[in-house]
Each structure stands twice: as C-alpha cells, then as structure tokens.
Design an enzyme around this catalytic site. Structure first.
Site, short mmCIF file in Angstrom:
data_model
loop_
_atom_site.label_atom_id
_atom_site.label_comp_id
_atom_site.label_asym_id
_atom_site.label_seq_id
_atom_site.Cartn_x
_atom_site.Cartn_y
_atom_site.Cartn_z
N LYS A 1 56.65 45.02 102.94
CA LYS A 1 57.97 44.56 102.52
C LYS A 1 57.94 43.89 101.15
O LYS A 1 58.82 44.09 100.32
CB LYS A 1 58.54 43.56 103.54
CG LYS A 1 58.65 44.10 104.96
CD LYS A 1 59.40 43.14 105.88
CE LYS A 1 58.86 41.73 105.89
NZ LYS A 1 57.44 41.66 106.36
N ARG B 1 65.07 35.78 111.34
CA ARG B 1 63.97 36.13 112.25
C ARG B 1 64.45 36.25 113.69
O ARG B 1 63.74 36.81 114.53
CB ARG B 1 62.86 35.08 112.18
CG ARG B 1 62.11 35.05 110.87
CD ARG B 1 61.01 34.02 110.90
NE ARG B 1 60.32 33.92 109.61
CZ ARG B 1 59.29 34.65 109.22
NH1 ARG B 1 58.83 35.57 110.04
NH2 ARG B 1 58.73 34.47 108.04
N ARG C 1 44.83 41.81 101.29
CA ARG C 1 45.93 41.39 100.41
C ARG C 1 45.51 40.27 99.47
O ARG C 1 44.78 39.37 99.85
CB ARG C 1 47.12 40.93 101.28
CG ARG C 1 48.38 40.65 100.53
CD ARG C 1 49.58 40.60 101.45
NE ARG C 1 49.51 39.54 102.45
CZ ARG C 1 50.44 39.35 103.37
NH1 ARG C 1 51.49 40.15 103.44
NH2 ARG C 1 50.31 38.36 104.25
N ARG D 1 45.78 34.24 100.94
CA ARG D 1 46.50 33.20 101.66
C ARG D 1 45.64 32.62 102.78
O ARG D 1 44.88 33.33 103.44
CB ARG D 1 47.79 33.77 102.27
CG ARG D 1 48.87 34.04 101.25
CD ARG D 1 50.10 34.62 101.92
NE ARG D 1 51.16 34.90 100.97
CZ ARG D 1 52.21 35.68 101.23
NH1 ARG D 1 52.31 36.28 102.39
NH2 ARG D 1 53.14 35.88 100.30
N ARG E 1 50.63 35.91 114.40
CA ARG E 1 51.89 36.18 113.70
C ARG E 1 52.53 37.49 114.18
O ARG E 1 53.75 37.59 114.30
CB ARG E 1 51.65 36.22 112.19
CG ARG E 1 51.51 34.82 111.58
CD ARG E 1 50.68 34.82 110.32
NE ARG E 1 51.23 35.65 109.26
CZ ARG E 1 50.55 36.03 108.20
NH1 ARG E 1 49.28 35.69 108.06
NH2 ARG E 1 51.12 36.77 107.27
#
Length: 217
Positions: free
Chosen positions: A13, A88, A123, A156, A167
């Site tokens: 996204k 969400r 990532r 992260r 998650r």
C-alpha cells in the site's frame, strides 16, 4: 478523488500511495504519520497518545477522528486525499460517514500471510519522507541509502517476525468486518470497491490502479 486503501501490513500500500500522491497531487493521510508527529508536541493530547503507545494499546477512536478531521481541513486536501491505515474498524468507518467525509474509492490489497512476512522483513524506510524500499522488490539505487536525499534507510522496530504475525492477526480480526461494510456500501452505490492482487509486480498494480481511477481525471 477520495481514496481508502485497505490491506494487511506489507501488501504494498505504501509504495502505491507514494505513486498516487505524486501522480494526482493529493496527500496521503496516514494515522501512523499523524500520531508520530503529534507525540513530538508537548501538549496534553500528545501525552495521552504516548500513554496508549507505551502500553501497546490502540489509540482511542475519538482522538484519531479528531486528528484526521483536523488534517483534512488543510488546503492540500481540498482536491482529495488518500487514507492509508484508516479506517481500521466499522466504528471508524461510520465516524467518517457521520462526519460527512465522502469516500469515492475503496481499494483492497490481497496477499498471502507467508508473502507478507517475507516482504516486511526486507522493507527499508526513509524516516523523514516515509519513502519505502525493499531489498528485493524495490531496492534503492545505493544499498541502504535513500534515492533522493542519500540519507541512511532504517528498519522499523516493529518489523520483526513475531510482531508482524501479531499485526496480521489483528488486521484480520478488525478488518474483515470493515471489508464487508464497504462491499455493502458499494452495492448501495455510495463507494466504488475494488480488489488488487498485491502479489503482482509494482508496475502491474500501478496500472490496475490507474485504470480504476481514470474516470476521476
């Protein structure tokens, strides 16, 4: 052009949001970015948000809605916006509707759990701009350095396998009802709802989104 992206972490996204903001000159509104910026302020609100974060809890919906509405009042949102990471839940979606915030497109990104894990662990982020890279799928020109500024990229803190799995589970619990909500809204003609195969190449996904949005410009 008012767009919502729905998808688990690591479905791409962020990469497509970055392209849309550049292509159509509309801002990406990310609750994560807003919260990170807000906690830097020394206010009563920032102190409340820090307490939620420190205890590993989701920030209260009322606080999120207030911050989102404030962001949408800024000039760069007048021609549209892209919501990433919000809503969400069905409750949050209803709050958008209650506050007469019209949404034109809802785009869902679909990807298998094992591929999500692989993607997130590779990532890399440019913290200041939010630019996202991947060591395999979207590597920077120079390894571990941002293409634009030359500054070092980071991983992260919550991009560990254990936290990613948590998650994904949280996403499924909260978001499946939200997907049903927007599917019904599309039947009513209130939004246009589309699904994207997030396992396709970034270019193919971009072209699919371009075809979805072509009637808006």
């Amino acid at each position: 052009m008012r767009i919502i992206f729905i998808g688990a972490p690591g479905t791409g996204k962020g990469t497509q949001a970055q392209w849309i903001t550049n292509q159509y000159n509309i801002p990406k509104i990310s609750t994560g970015d807003i919260l990170r910026n807000t906690v830097l302020d020394n206010t009563e609100l920032s102190k409340k948000i820090k307490k939620f974060i420190n205890y590993g809890k989701l920030v209260d919906d009322n606080i999120i809605i207030r911050l989102i509405k404030k962001r949408m009042e800024e000039k760069d949102c007048h021609q549209g916006f892209l919501l990433d990471g919000f809503p969400r839940t069905v409750v949050q979606a209803n709050e958008l509707k209650k506050n007469k915030i019209k949404i034109d497109y809802v785009i869902e990104f679909l990807l298998q759990d094992e591929l999500i894990l692989k993607r997130i662990q590779g990532r890399r982020i440019h913290t200041k701009s939010g630019r996202i890279y991947h060591i395999t799928y979207n590597p920077p020109k120079i390894e571990n350095y941002d293409d634009v500024t030359g500054e070092k990229l980071v991983t992260r803190e919550d991009d560990t396998q254990e936290k990613i799995k948590k998650r994904i589970q949280e996403y499924k619990i909260f978001t499946v009802p939200l997907i049903q909500y927007y599917k019904y809204e599309s039947i009513l003609g209130n939004v246009k709802y589309y699904k994207i195969d997030a396992n396709a190449t970034a270019l193919k996904i971009k072209n699919n989104i371009k075809n979805i949005l072509k009637n808006s410009y």
